[in-house]
Design a protein around this motif. Structure first.
Motif, PDB file in Angstrom:
ATOM      1  N   ALA A 194       0.847  -1.191   0.000  1.00 47.57           N
ATOM      2  CA  ALA A 194       0.000   0.000   0.000  1.00 47.57           C
ATOM      3  C   ALA A 194       0.883   1.242   0.000  1.00 47.57           C
ATOM      4  N   LEU A 195       0.468   2.239  -0.760  1.00 49.71           N
ATOM      5  CA  LEU A 195       1.151   3.531  -0.784  1.00 49.71           C
ATOM      6  C   LEU A 195       0.229   4.552  -0.126  1.00 49.71           C
ATOM      7  N   ILE A 196       0.597   5.003   1.069  1.00 53.98           N
ATOM      8  CA  ILE A 196      -0.260   5.912   1.824  1.00 53.98           C
ATOM      9  C   ILE A 196       0.444   7.248   2.055  1.00 53.98           C
ATOM     10  N   ARG A 197      -0.345   8.279   2.352  1.00 52.01           N
ATOM     11  CA  ARG A 197       0.217   9.604   2.633  1.00 52.01           C
ATOM     12  C   ARG A 197      -0.132  10.002   4.059  1.00 52.01           C
ATOM     13  N   VAL A 198       0.839  10.542   4.779  1.00 50.77           N
ATOM     14  CA  VAL A 198       0.646  10.943   6.171  1.00 50.77           C
ATOM     15  C   VAL A 198       1.188  12.353   6.380  1.00 50.77           C
ATOM     16  N   ASP A 199       0.703  13.001   7.430  1.00 54.26           N
ATOM     17  CA  ASP A 199       1.134  14.371   7.728  1.00 54.26           C
ATOM     18  C   ASP A 199       2.584  14.432   8.176  1.00 54.26           C
ATOM     19  N   ARG A 200       2.971  13.459   8.982  1.00 56.89           N
ATOM     20  CA  ARG A 200       4.318  13.471   9.557  1.00 56.89           C
ATOM     21  C   ARG A 200       4.729  12.056   9.950  1.00 56.89           C
ATOM     22  N   VAL A 201       6.032  11.868  10.087  1.00 55.08           N
ATOM     23  CA  VAL A 201       6.590  10.574  10.485  1.00 55.08           C
ATOM     24  C   VAL A 201       7.697  10.838  11.497  1.00 55.08           C
ATOM     25  N   ARG A 202       7.757  10.000  12.517  1.00 56.86           N
ATOM     26  CA  ARG A 202       8.903  10.031  13.430  1.00 56.86           C
ATOM     27  C   ARG A 202       9.609   8.683  13.353  1.00 56.86           C
ATOM     28  N   ILE A 203      10.909   8.737  13.135  1.00 56.91           N
ATOM     29  CA  ILE A 203      11.708   7.512  13.140  1.00 56.91           C
ATOM     30  C   ILE A 203      12.415   7.443  14.484  1.00 56.91           C
ATOM     31  N   SER A 204      12.109   6.428  15.248  1.00 59.12           N
ATOM     32  CA  SER A 204      12.658   6.310  16.596  1.00 59.12           C
ATOM     33  C   SER A 204      14.056   5.691  16.573  1.00 59.12           C
ATOM     34  N   GLU A 205      14.729   5.731  17.722  1.00 61.01           N
ATOM     35  CA  GLU A 205      16.099   5.239  17.826  1.00 61.01           C
ATOM     36  C   GLU A 205      16.222   3.767  17.450  1.00 61.01           C
ATOM     37  N   ASP A 206      15.151   2.995  17.628  1.00 66.19           N
ATOM     38  CA  ASP A 206      15.181   1.568  17.294  1.00 66.19           C
ATOM     39  C   ASP A 206      14.678   1.282  15.881  1.00 66.19           C
ATOM     40  N   ASN A 207      14.666   2.333  15.039  1.00 72.83           N
ATOM     41  CA  ASN A 207      14.308   2.217  13.615  1.00 72.83           C
ATOM     42  C   ASN A 207      12.872   1.756  13.391  1.00 72.83           C
ATOM     43  N   TYR A 208      11.955   2.321  14.157  1.00 69.16           N
ATOM     44  CA  TYR A 208      10.531   2.139  13.901  1.00 69.16           C
ATOM     45  C   TYR A 208       9.983   3.448  13.341  1.00 69.16           C
ATOM     46  N   ALA A 209       9.117   3.340  12.336  1.00 72.94           N
ATOM     47  CA  ALA A 209       8.441   4.502  11.776  1.00 72.94           C
ATOM     48  C   ALA A 209       7.116   4.685  12.520  1.00 72.94           C
ATOM     49  N   HIS A 210       6.968   5.828  13.175  1.00 72.67           N
ATOM     50  CA  HIS A 210       5.763   6.141  13.947  1.00 72.67           C
ATOM     51  C   HIS A 210       4.942   7.155  13.173  1.00 72.67           C
ATOM     52  N   PHE A 211       3.657   6.875  12.977  1.00 73.09           N
ATOM     53  CA  PHE A 211       2.798   7.793  12.241  1.00 73.09           C
ATOM     54  C   PHE A 211       1.338   7.511  12.590  1.00 73.09           C
ATOM     55  N   SER A 238      16.586  10.084  17.114  1.00 76.26           N
ATOM     56  CA  SER A 238      15.236  10.137  16.553  1.00 76.26           C
ATOM     57  C   SER A 238      15.128  11.247  15.515  1.00 76.26           C
ATOM     58  N   GLN A 239      14.436  10.980  14.420  1.00 77.51           N
ATOM     59  CA  GLN A 239      14.237  11.977  13.365  1.00 77.51           C
ATOM     60  C   GLN A 239      12.763  12.236  13.156  1.00 77.51           C
ATOM     61  N   ARG A 240      12.441  13.483  12.894  1.00 77.57           N
ATOM     62  CA  ARG A 240      11.057  13.865  12.606  1.00 77.57           C
ATOM     63  C   ARG A 240      10.966  14.373  11.180  1.00 77.57           C
ATOM     64  N   LEU A 241      10.044  13.796  10.417  1.00 73.95           N
ATOM     65  CA  LEU A 241       9.847  14.152   9.017  1.00 73.95           C
ATOM     66  C   LEU A 241       8.478  14.779   8.838  1.00 73.95           C
ATOM     67  N   GLY A 242       8.348  15.592   7.809  1.00 74.75           N
ATOM     68  CA  GLY A 242       7.069  16.213   7.510  1.00 74.75           C
ATOM     69  C   GLY A 242       6.189  15.319   6.648  1.00 74.75           C
ATOM     70  N   GLU A 243       5.342  15.943   5.862  1.00 67.23           N
ATOM     71  CA  GLU A 243       4.406  15.211   5.006  1.00 67.23           C
ATOM     72  C   GLU A 243       5.164  14.219   4.132  1.00 67.23           C
ATOM     73  N   SER A 244       4.678  12.994   4.126  1.00 75.01           N
ATOM     74  CA  SER A 244       5.408  11.925   3.434  1.00 75.01           C
ATOM     75  C   SER A 244       4.449  10.876   2.886  1.00 75.01           C
ATOM     76  N   PHE A 245       4.915  10.178   1.862  1.00 76.30           N
ATOM     77  CA  PHE A 245       4.297   8.923   1.446  1.00 76.30           C
ATOM     78  C   PHE A 245       5.087   7.799   2.103  1.00 76.30           C
ATOM     79  N   ILE A 246       4.400   6.728   2.457  1.00 73.40           N
ATOM     80  CA  ILE A 246       5.040   5.538   2.988  1.00 73.40           C
ATOM     81  C   ILE A 246       4.571   4.339   2.173  1.00 73.40           C
ATOM     82  N   THR A 247       5.522   3.562   1.686  1.00 68.27           N
ATOM     83  CA  THR A 247       5.174   2.280   1.079  1.00 68.27           C
ATOM     84  C   THR A 247       5.187   1.241   2.188  1.00 68.27           C
ATOM     85  N   VAL A 248       4.013   0.706   2.486  1.00 66.15           N
ATOM     86  CA  VAL A 248       3.878  -0.277   3.557  1.00 66.15           C
ATOM     87  C   VAL A 248       3.764  -1.662   2.920  1.00 66.15           C
ATOM     88  N   SER A 249       4.606  -2.561   3.381  1.00 62.94           N
ATOM     89  CA  SER A 249       4.622  -3.925   2.872  1.00 62.94           C
ATOM     90  C   SER A 249       4.278  -4.888   3.990  1.00 62.94           C
TER      91      SER A 249
END
Length: 274
Positions: A194-211, A238-249
């Motif tokens: 699935a290709l979805i669009r989200v307002d923001r994404v946070r990548i945590s220290e353990d490499n999880y994408a939070h949205f 930890s990194q914070r990203l803005g509006e993004s698409f995420i390819t979820v597999s």
């Protein structure tokens, strides 16, 4: 199950409303190729697309996909994208047990690694559906992949999918959130990308994408090597990203569960800044 589309509720500029399936209109394809390829390349890609051949009773085909994932898998890569002509997802796989795509199978003639948003010409030999992974196609390793174009953010909006949820929610691993599905619910799943669009994404220290998506919160494992490398360079801060698409597999079974993976993150500011 990936359901019917719903209106995008984010704060970013509205994308054209999808019609149920991701679609890349012919005008976009022509525009993309004209902007990125010579006339000779366009003619070559068009002729390759028209070729069809029979291999062991299966129909082989030459396709062009918009690359929407080049993610880490079993020491090699998992490539996935949307066919510009059929608007269907394609996940080319190898004959090896892992099904991962090797360097020699995926790189262009100049040894350049395919990038997310490249338009890639490749040859597939037969469909290899495996459970809910109906997008799998065996690649022809004798035919080298070729970059024939590239899409931008506006083009990407035309491919946006808007499922009501990411398959089935309510099951979480340690550190994850809504990130896995028990195998006994496999019959309720009909696809795996699935290709979805989200307002923001946070990548945590353990490499999880939070949205947050369609009212639900997610924390799913990141397998995008581009952002994994950025995390490494930044000391896994930890990194914070803005509006993004995420390819979820949705991956294959692992100890009784199917895990959702962030196979690619495509941040708007990154794309629009070139």
């Amino acid at each position: 199950m990936i359901g019917a589309p719903a209106p995008y509720s984010g704060k970013g500029e509205e994308c054209p409303a999808p019609s149920g399936k991701a679609m890349l209109p012919q005008r976009l394809l022509v525009s993309t190729l004209l902007n990125n390829c010579s006339r000779e390349s366009i003619r070559s890609a068009y002729n390759a697309h028209r070729k069809r051949r029979t291999l062991g009773g299966q129909v082989g085909k030459d396709v062009r996909i918009v690359c929407l994932a080049n993610s880490r898998k079993a020491g090699d890569r998992c490539i996935a994208g949307i066919d510009v002509d059929s608007a269907e997802w394609v996940r080319p796989i190898s004959r090896r047990m892992s099904e991962a795509v090797s360097v020699t199978e995926r790189q262009y003639a100049n040894r350049v690694e395919p990038r997310v948003l490249d338009v890639i010409s490749m040859r597939l030999t037969e469909k290899r559906s495996d459970g809910f992974q109906h997008e799998n196609w065996l690649l022809d390793s004798t035919v080298q992949w070729e970059k024939v174009g590239r899409v931008d953010w506006e083009d990407l909006c035309l491919l946006e999918q808007q499922p009501e949820d990411l398959w089935i929610n309510g099951y979480s691993s340690w550190g994850g959130l809504n990130n896995r599905i028990p195998v006994d619910r496999q019959e309720e799943i009909s696809d795996s990308l699935a290709l979805i669009r989200v307002d923001r994404v946070r990548i945590s220290e353990d490499n999880y994408a939070h949205f947050r998506y369609m009212g639900s919160r997610y924390a799913i494992k990141l397998t995008d090597p581009v952002y994994e490398e950025r995390m490494r360079v930044n000391g896994n801060a930890s990194q914070r990203l803005g509006e993004s698409f995420i390819t979820v597999s949705l991956g294959k079974e692992w100890i009784g569960y199917f895990y959702k993976l962030a196979a690619a993150i495509i941040e708007r500011t990154e794309i629009e800044s070139g």
